[in-house]
Each structure stands twice: as structure tokens, then as C-alpha cells.
Design a protein around this motif. Structure first.
Motif, PDB file in Angstrom:
ATOM      1  N   ARG A 188      -7.016   9.811 -12.182  1.00  0.00           N
ATOM      2  CA  ARG A 188      -7.697  10.516 -11.101  1.00  0.00           C
ATOM      3  C   ARG A 188      -8.626   9.596 -10.308  1.00  0.00           C
ATOM      4  N   PHE A 189      -8.805   8.360 -10.781  1.00  0.00           N
ATOM      5  CA  PHE A 189      -9.703   7.414 -10.120  1.00  0.00           C
ATOM      6  C   PHE A 189      -8.895   6.343  -9.384  1.00  0.00           C
ATOM      7  N   SER A 190      -9.499   5.749  -8.395  1.00  0.00           N
ATOM      8  CA  SER A 190      -8.860   4.675  -7.628  1.00  0.00           C
ATOM      9  C   SER A 190      -8.552   3.490  -8.534  1.00  0.00           C
ATOM     10  N   GLN A 191      -7.296   3.047  -8.484  1.00  0.00           N
ATOM     11  CA  GLN A 191      -6.907   1.923  -9.335  1.00  0.00           C
ATOM     12  C   GLN A 191      -7.615   0.633  -8.930  1.00  0.00           C
ATOM     13  N   GLU A 192      -7.913   0.474  -7.641  1.00  0.00           N
ATOM     14  CA  GLU A 192      -8.657  -0.710  -7.208  1.00  0.00           C
ATOM     15  C   GLU A 192     -10.067  -0.713  -7.810  1.00  0.00           C
ATOM     16  N   ARG A 233      -5.657  -8.732 -14.148  1.00  0.00           N
ATOM     17  CA  ARG A 233      -6.868  -8.790 -13.330  1.00  0.00           C
ATOM     18  C   ARG A 233      -6.568  -8.642 -11.842  1.00  0.00           C
ATOM     19  N   ALA A 234      -5.311  -8.755 -11.469  1.00  0.00           N
ATOM     20  CA  ALA A 234      -4.946  -8.671 -10.057  1.00  0.00           C
ATOM     21  C   ALA A 234      -4.998  -7.231  -9.562  1.00  0.00           C
ATOM     22  N   ARG A 235      -5.412  -7.074  -8.322  1.00  0.00           N
ATOM     23  CA  ARG A 235      -5.336  -5.762  -7.710  1.00  0.00           C
ATOM     24  C   ARG A 235      -3.869  -5.381  -7.500  1.00  0.00           C
ATOM     25  N   LYS A 236      -3.607  -4.110  -7.515  1.00  0.00           N
ATOM     26  CA  LYS A 236      -2.243  -3.644  -7.297  1.00  0.00           C
ATOM     27  C   LYS A 236      -1.972  -3.616  -5.797  1.00  0.00           C
ATOM     28  N   ILE A 237      -1.163  -4.578  -5.332  1.00  0.00           N
ATOM     29  CA  ILE A 237      -0.805  -4.633  -3.920  1.00  0.00           C
ATOM     30  C   ILE A 237       0.451  -3.786  -3.737  1.00  0.00           C
ATOM     31  N   SER A 238       0.257  -2.519  -3.507  1.00  0.00           N
ATOM     32  CA  SER A 238       1.366  -1.565  -3.412  1.00  0.00           C
ATOM     33  C   SER A 238       2.034  -1.658  -2.041  1.00  0.00           C
ATOM     34  N   PRO A 239       3.251  -1.094  -1.907  1.00  0.00           N
ATOM     35  CA  PRO A 239       3.890  -1.059  -0.581  1.00  0.00           C
ATOM     36  C   PRO A 239       3.029  -0.372   0.477  1.00  0.00           C
ATOM     37  N   LYS A 240       2.312   0.661   0.076  1.00  0.00           N
ATOM     38  CA  LYS A 240       1.441   1.339   1.033  1.00  0.00           C
ATOM     39  C   LYS A 240       0.316   0.418   1.501  1.00  0.00           C
ATOM     40  N   LEU A 241      -0.275  -0.332   0.548  1.00  0.00           N
ATOM     41  CA  LEU A 241      -1.333  -1.264   0.919  1.00  0.00           C
ATOM     42  C   LEU A 241      -0.782  -2.393   1.785  1.00  0.00           C
ATOM     43  N   LEU A 242       0.439  -2.839   1.487  1.00  0.00           N
ATOM     44  CA  LEU A 242       1.059  -3.859   2.326  1.00  0.00           C
ATOM     45  C   LEU A 242       1.293  -3.334   3.743  1.00  0.00           C
ATOM     46  N   GLY A 243       1.692  -2.066   3.847  1.00  0.00           N
ATOM     47  CA  GLY A 243       1.857  -1.481   5.167  1.00  0.00           C
ATOM     48  C   GLY A 243       0.558  -1.480   5.955  1.00  0.00           C
ATOM     49  N   THR A 244      -0.534  -1.147   5.273  1.00  0.00           N
ATOM     50  CA  THR A 244      -1.856  -1.197   5.918  1.00  0.00           C
ATOM     51  C   THR A 244      -2.201  -2.622   6.322  1.00  0.00           C
ATOM     52  N   TYR A 245      -1.861  -3.580   5.457  1.00  0.00           N
ATOM     53  CA  TYR A 245      -2.148  -4.987   5.749  1.00  0.00           C
ATOM     54  C   TYR A 245      -1.405  -5.453   7.000  1.00  0.00           C
ATOM     55  N   PHE A 246      -0.118  -5.168   7.081  1.00  0.00           N
ATOM     56  CA  PHE A 246       0.663  -5.628   8.226  1.00  0.00           C
ATOM     57  C   PHE A 246       0.211  -4.937   9.518  1.00  0.00           C
ATOM     58  N   GLN A 247      -0.173  -3.680   9.414  1.00  0.00           N
ATOM     59  CA  GLN A 247      -0.691  -2.992  10.606  1.00  0.00           C
ATOM     60  C   GLN A 247      -2.006  -3.624  11.059  1.00  0.00           C
ATOM     61  N   TYR A 248      -2.841  -3.990  10.104  1.00  0.00           N
ATOM     62  CA  TYR A 248      -4.110  -4.652  10.435  1.00  0.00           C
ATOM     63  C   TYR A 248      -3.852  -6.029  11.049  1.00  0.00           C
ATOM     64  N   VAL A 249      -2.889  -6.768  10.491  1.00  0.00           N
ATOM     65  CA  VAL A 249      -2.538  -8.078  11.047  1.00  0.00           C
ATOM     66  C   VAL A 249      -2.044  -7.929  12.483  1.00  0.00           C
ATOM     67  N   ARG A 250      -1.197  -6.924  12.711  1.00  0.00           N
ATOM     68  CA  ARG A 250      -0.698  -6.696  14.069  1.00  0.00           C
ATOM     69  C   ARG A 250      -1.840  -6.419  15.034  1.00  0.00           C
ATOM     70  N   ASN A 251      -2.789  -5.589  14.626  1.00  0.00           N
ATOM     71  CA  ASN A 251      -3.912  -5.245  15.503  1.00  0.00           C
ATOM     72  C   ASN A 251      -4.772  -6.469  15.794  1.00  0.00           C
ATOM     73  N   LEU A 252      -5.026  -7.295  14.778  1.00  0.00           N
ATOM     74  CA  LEU A 252      -5.811  -8.513  15.007  1.00  0.00           C
ATOM     75  C   LEU A 252      -5.087  -9.459  15.955  1.00  0.00           C
ATOM     76  N   ALA A 253      -3.751  -9.566  15.804  1.00  0.00           N
ATOM     77  CA  ALA A 253      -2.984 -10.436  16.693  1.00  0.00           C
ATOM     78  C   ALA A 253      -3.038  -9.927  18.131  1.00  0.00           C
ATOM     79  N   LEU A 254      -2.950  -8.616  18.312  1.00  0.00           N
ATOM     80  CA  LEU A 254      -3.016  -8.060  19.661  1.00  0.00           C
ATOM     81  C   LEU A 254      -4.392  -8.255  20.283  1.00  0.00           C
TER      82      LEU A 254
END
Length: 627
Positions: free
Chosen positions: A596-600, A279-300
Motif C-alpha cells: 500500500r506504500f510507494s515502492q520508491e 538498492r536500485a529504484r524500480k524504473i518501471s515502464p510507467k516511470l520511463l514514460g514519464t521520463y521520456f515525456q519530461y525529456v521531450r519537454n526539456l528539449a522543446l
């Protein structure tokens, strides 16, 4: 560190710090181990010394040294005619010293004890402590800036001390430094970055304090409840545990303020995927990269170099959903060193605490650091296990229905799969012809290039697809383990816009999310639209020859379909066995690749809720959440 700027005299070196910062704790360790000192002076009163040093010996176990404050008595409020007031009704208060490994003063005392260095507690004894907090720069800057330059840059922004106790404390510490100077040749004074310029002025002017030490209560060592450590520690409990692990295993901890957060997020992801499974979403390395970039922007945006817990949770909620945010928050609260301590346990809160005897008291930190700003974040947590068991016991097996919002979503997806299958069926009839007067259905680039030497253009002709289909089979997990999907049922449509549905799914009784609300996960499903009454697919004996759950759905779909083609959604194309099975009923499978469909999106569609009666729909939205 400069040899002059942070020196009160040839014998006294001051190290201004931000309390509760792991970065400054590492800076203190570097200074103390690279230079030679024979005395350490700290901004705590002597009444705390015995218990603070005893509590440090129990690290990495987290404790606090607490000193009760006497209740204030205002003589102006009392008259001979007034009733005898009960002073016990007034809020009680305690001052405390957190025995935090990432607290700079505690880190300095810990090293001094190990090096057998003399320790001097030089603050004024105050019966009622008056803490002063301030909004300070991010301590991470000390990684790239020397401590003296960091203090010099902050010096113009340090506000003057308010009159009264803060000034008396500064003068007392300056006086004690003069006294220590006559006994020791090299003294390190660790104090708050907000106090050091005023201590230096008082030391230079040699101004005597205007008040003497107060009579104070005895101190006491208490253990903090693990669930409330985040209110006591300067860093997150998980990151604090990483500092202690690095100390024990002699690992590099210079960049743990950043690397520790990354490790915490990865641990939260693993915890999330382990507990929720499929039932968990797939937290892929690419999604983690997006997450950390978003965290950095919020911190700035908040003018910080490192994120706080609120930033991490908000980003996790928006990137991975409520459940990922909850598991990350639970990971942040984890502190690995929870050995039994020989002290009573208290519960810490936001400047409040519940003592072992149950009393609620105001708490004043003797080593105040960054001013904390508590913000709320709307997250729907999972209900506790006892409450889930209570809901499970009250379930009525004779009344079950679906959640309309999820019905609409899965029906829209079924329509999309049907349209995609019809498009594939129409591709078999496509042809190419030479351009004459109309572009038809578009230029055929491949055929035109093939005949480039002739100078002719070729266009596509896509005639309408012949026939239709009324059966769509979705296989989300194939090959499916029957033990993972014990719930098999055929649901009939409530109205003409819904399909007749046969499905196999996980046991919804194992995941109660609210009173009369359970959660299940599709393994596979068969949709017949327009809806029609059929016998329960899982009880119909004519399909007993099927060996797997997928084969039974395919056989039922081919049997009940009124058209030649049946759409099937799966990761792998139908094999020879499935095609022979469809051929027995005179049907042909049209495969739509699930990849062909989004896994999320697929993961969200797979989760659906079972309600214990239509009346539950009136309040189900309050409890239903997505992973």
C-alpha cells in the motif's frame, strides 16, 4: 534532392550538411547510393588525404588525424634590448579531422573508397587553421524535409564570412571545383551548410584566392582514449556504436537518432539495476514514460527536436536519482568497438588535448559542426574502488552509530505504521446504527442502501480503539536469504525519541561511500517504543528455536512487547506458522500490507548509513547520497 537548387553546374552537385550529425551521414549515404558520381570533393586540404583515408580503413575504431601548427611569432613584441624569449612557453595548437562514422564527410569518403570513386581534397593548406562554429537547427529535421529545402530554409540566416582565411578557403575550393570540372562529368561536393552559398558565389564569380597554400607539418594518426570519446565524436559514443552495429548487421538505422537514445536509456536502466541490485529504484515502464515525456519537454524548451546529453542526465537525475543519472552517463560514454589500434593514444578535452608525449595543446576541428555549450550538472558519483578499500581498512569496529536524518525518517514511518495498526484494531469495534440526531462518524452507505425500502438512514460509530501497541516489525524482504543479510545487530536508543532497534541487513563493509561512512540495506527490523534495554536479539538463546530471520524477529517482538497486539509490515499476510508463534507468547499480529506504500519511498527507507563514530556526523552530509 532538387536537380537545380543544389547544383553549381550540370557537372557539380553540392550537398550542404551539418558536420557531426548521424542524420546527415545517412542522407549522404542515400544520395551517393541513389545517384551516380565519379568524383567526391571534400572541404579538407590535400595534406590530410593520405592519413584520413588510411584511418577510415580502421573504422569502426575511432581515430583522429592531427596536424601540428607552428607557434605564432609576433615581431612587434621583440626588441634588441629584450631578453631572449622562450617561444616554447606559448600554447601549442593542432588542427585535426575526427574519423567519426557519424561525420558526414567521413561517411562520404568511406563510401567513395568502397565504390572506388575518385576523392579530391580541395581546401586551402593553412598552417594555422581558423575554425568557424555556429548554432544551427536540429539535424533531425532532415528526416522530414529534403536536403535542398532544409538548406533553402536556413539560407537567410547564414551570416557572411569574416575576412581573411575563411574567404581565401572558399575561393580556393571554388577554384579547385572549376579544375575538377574539366576532368570529371559528375562531381559531388560535400561541405558545411555554412559555407555552401559562399562557395557557390565564388564559383560563379570565379574569384581567384589571394593567397597560396602554406607550408604545413606532416599529419599523424592518433587513437582517442575511450574515456574522452564524447569530446571527439559528433554523436554520443553509445549512439555512434549503434550506427556501426546497424551498418555491420544490415539493420534499419533511419531513426537511430531517436531510437538509439531510447535504447541507451534502457541499457542504462539495466546497468543501474544490475549494479545496485535491491538498492536500485524500480524504473518501471510507467516511470520511463514519464521520463521520456519530461525529456521531450526539456528539449522543446531549448528549441530542439532531439535531446542532448545534458537534458538526458538532468531528467534522469530528477526522475531516478543521482545513481541512475550516473549509470546513464556511463552508458552514453560506452563505445563497443575498442579494438587495439596500432597508433599512439591521446586524450581529448574541451578544445584541448593531451598528446601521447604529455603535451597539452589547443585543438581545432577541421570539420566544425554545432557550437557546443558545456553546462555543469551537480551529481555525486560513487568513490573509486581503491579509495573505498582504503576507507574499509581504516574502519574502527568499536565505534558505530547511525545517521540522524535517516533515524528521523524511519521513526516517522514507524509511527505511521503504528497508527495504521491501531486503526485496524479499532475497525473490529465499529458498529452501525440508525440515524437519529447525529451523523456520528459518517453515513454508512452500504447499510443505508440495504435498507432503502424503509427510508431510514444508517450511520457509522467508531469507538476509540481499546489498548495500544509498542512493537512494530518491518519485513522488507521475505522470505529473506540469510546470505544476503549477514549483519545482525540490536541498537539501543540514543535518546527518548528513538526506538530500541533490532535488525538484519546487508554487510555495510561492502559499500563504503566516504571516510567512516558505509551503506547498508534493511532486510527486516523490529522497533520497540518507548525504548528500553533488552538483550541482543541475535545472541539471546531463548530464540534459537527460530528457523528464519523473520521468525526470530517476530519471537523477539512478541516476547518484549508489553501489549497484546504487535504490528507487522510485510508483503504477504502472516501465515499460520507466524500466528502460532505469536500465540505462544499471548500476542496477536496486526498486518499492514507493504504494497500500500510507494515502492520508491520504501526503497529509500531501506537504505541507511552506518557511521564510524559520532564525529563523522559533522561531515557525513557531503558523502551521503540516495540511489
Amino acid at each position: 534532392m532538387s536537380s537545380d537548387f543544389l547544383k553549381f553546374s550540370p557537372k557539380i552537385t553540392v550537398l550542404p550538411i551539418i558536420h557531426g550529425s548521424g542524420d546527415f551521414a545517412i542522407e549522404i549515404r542515400r544520395v551517393m547510393l541513389s545517384q551516380s558520381f565519379d568524383c567526391l570533393a571534400v572541404p579538407l586540404p590535400p595534406s590530410f588525404q593520405a592519413d584520413v583515408e588510411r584511418a577510415i580503413a580502421f573504422l569502426p575504431g575511432i581515430t583522429a588525424v592531427i596536424q601540428p601548427e607552428p607557434g605564432a611569432f609576433a615581431s612587434d613584441d621583440w626588441t634588441p634590448d629584450s631578453e631572449d624569449d622562450d617561444t616554447d612557453d606559448e600554447p601549442k595548437a593542432c588542427s585535426y579531422v575526427p574519423i567519426d562514422p557519424c561525420q558526414g564527410v567521413i561517411a562520404a569518403l568511406r563510401i567513395a573508397l568502397q565504390e572506388r570513386m575518385h576523392r579530391a581534397f580541395i581546401d586551402l593548406e593553412t598552417a594555422q587553421f581558423r575554425p568557424i562554429e555556429a548554432s544551427l537547427p536540429d539535424p533531425y529535421a532532415v528526416k522530414q524535409t529534403a536536403a535542398d529545402k532544409f538548406a533553402a530554409a536556413l539560407l537567410p540566416a547564414i551570416p557572411p564570412l569574416p575576412a581573411g582565411q575563411p574567404v581565401d578557403r572558399i575561393r580556393k575550393m571554388a577554384q579547385r571545383l572549376h579544375e575538377l570540372e574539366t576532368e570529371y562529368s559528375s562531381i559531388l561536393f560535400v561541405c558545411s551548410i555554412m559555407d555552401w552559398p559562399w562557395v557557390k558565389d565564388a564559383y560563379t564569380e570565379q574569384t581567384k584566392p589571394s593567397r597560396e597554400d602554406d607550408l604545413v607539418e606532416d599529419t599523424q594518426i592518433l587513437t582517442c582514449d575511450p574515456q574522452t570519446l564524447t569530446f571527439l565524436l559528433g554523436e554520443l559514443p553509445y549512439v555512434t556504436g549503434l550506427y556501426e552495429r546497424a551498418r555491420f548487421e544490415l539493420e534499419n538505422d533511419e531513426n537511430l537518432s531517436i531510437d538509439g537514445i531510447k535504447e541507451m536509456v534502457l541499457a542504462g536502466r539495466d546497468r543501474y539495476q544490475t549494479e545496485l541490485g535491491q538498492r536500485a529504484r524500480k524504473i518501471s515502464p510507467k516511470l520511463l514514460g514519464t521520463y521520456f515525456q519530461y525529456v521531450r519537454n526539456l528539449a522543446l524548451v531549448e528549441r530542439r527536436m532531439t535531446p542532448d546529453l545534458y537534458t538526458l542526465i538532468v531528467a534522469a537525475q530528477q526522475i531516478g536519482g543521482d545513481q541512475f543519472a550516473i549509470h546513464l552517463m556511463e552508458t552514453a560514454y560506452d563505445y563497443p568497438y575498442l579494438d587495439l589500434m596500432p597508433f599512439p593514444t591521446f586524450k581529448m578535452g574541451t578544445d584541448r588535448a593531451q598528446l601521447p608525449d604529455g603535451d597539452l595543446v589547443d585543438m581545432k576541428n577541421r570539420l566544425p559542426g554545432q557550437a557546443r555549450h558545456w553546462r555543469s550538472c551537480q551529481i555525486n558519483p560513487l568513490p573509486p574502488k581503491p579509495q573505498q578499500q582504503e576507507w574499509k581498512m581504516g574502519w574502527n569496529p568499536f565505534g558505530q552509530c547511525s545517521w540522524p536524518s535517516e533515524d528521523v525518517a524511519i521513526e516517522k514511518f514507524r509511527t505511521h505504521i503504528k497508527d495504521a495498526a491501531l486503526a485496524i484494531m479499532g475497525n473490529d469495534l465499529a458498529r452501525t446504527e440508525k440515524f437519529s440526531a447525529s451523523m456520528k462518524d459518517g453515513l454508512d452507505i452500504r447499510e443505508t442502501l440495504r435498507n432503502w425500502h424503509t427510508g431510514d438512514l444508517f450511520v457509522k460509530v467508531l469507538p476509540p480503539a481499546k489498548g495500544s501497541l509498542d512493537c512494530v516489525i518491518m519485513l522488507f524482504d521475505s522470505p529473506a536469504d540469510p546470505r544476503d543479510y549477514p549483519w545482525r545487530i540490536t541498537w539501543h536508543a540514543e535518546h527518548h525519541d528513538e526506538s530500541t532497534l533490532a535488525l538484519f541487513a546487508s554487510n555495510f563493509h561492502e559499500e563504503m561511500v566516504g571516510p567512516g561512512i558505509a551503506l547498508a540495506t534493511y532486510g527486516g527490523a523490529m522497533f520497540l517504543f518507548p525504548p528500553r534495554p533488552i538483550e541482543d536479539v541475535w545472541q539471546d538463546r531463548q530464540f534459537n528455536f527460530a528457523d528464519t530471520l523473520e521468525e526470530r524477529l517476530i519471537a523477539a517482538g512478541c516476547f518484549h512487547s508489553t501489549y497484546k497486539h504487535v504490528a507487522i509490515l510485510s508483503y504477504q499476510a502472516p501465515g499460520a506458522g507466524w500466528r502460532r508463534l505469536a500465540k505462544q507468547y499471548g500476542r496477536k499480529l496486526v498486518h499492514i500490507p507493504l504494497g500500500r506504500f510507494s515502492q520508491e519511498m520504501i526503497q529509500q527507507l531501506r537504505m541507511f548509513h552506518v557511521l564510524n563514530g559520532k564525529h563523522v556526523r559533522s561531515y557525513a552530509a557531503h558523502f551521503i547520497r540516495k540511489a
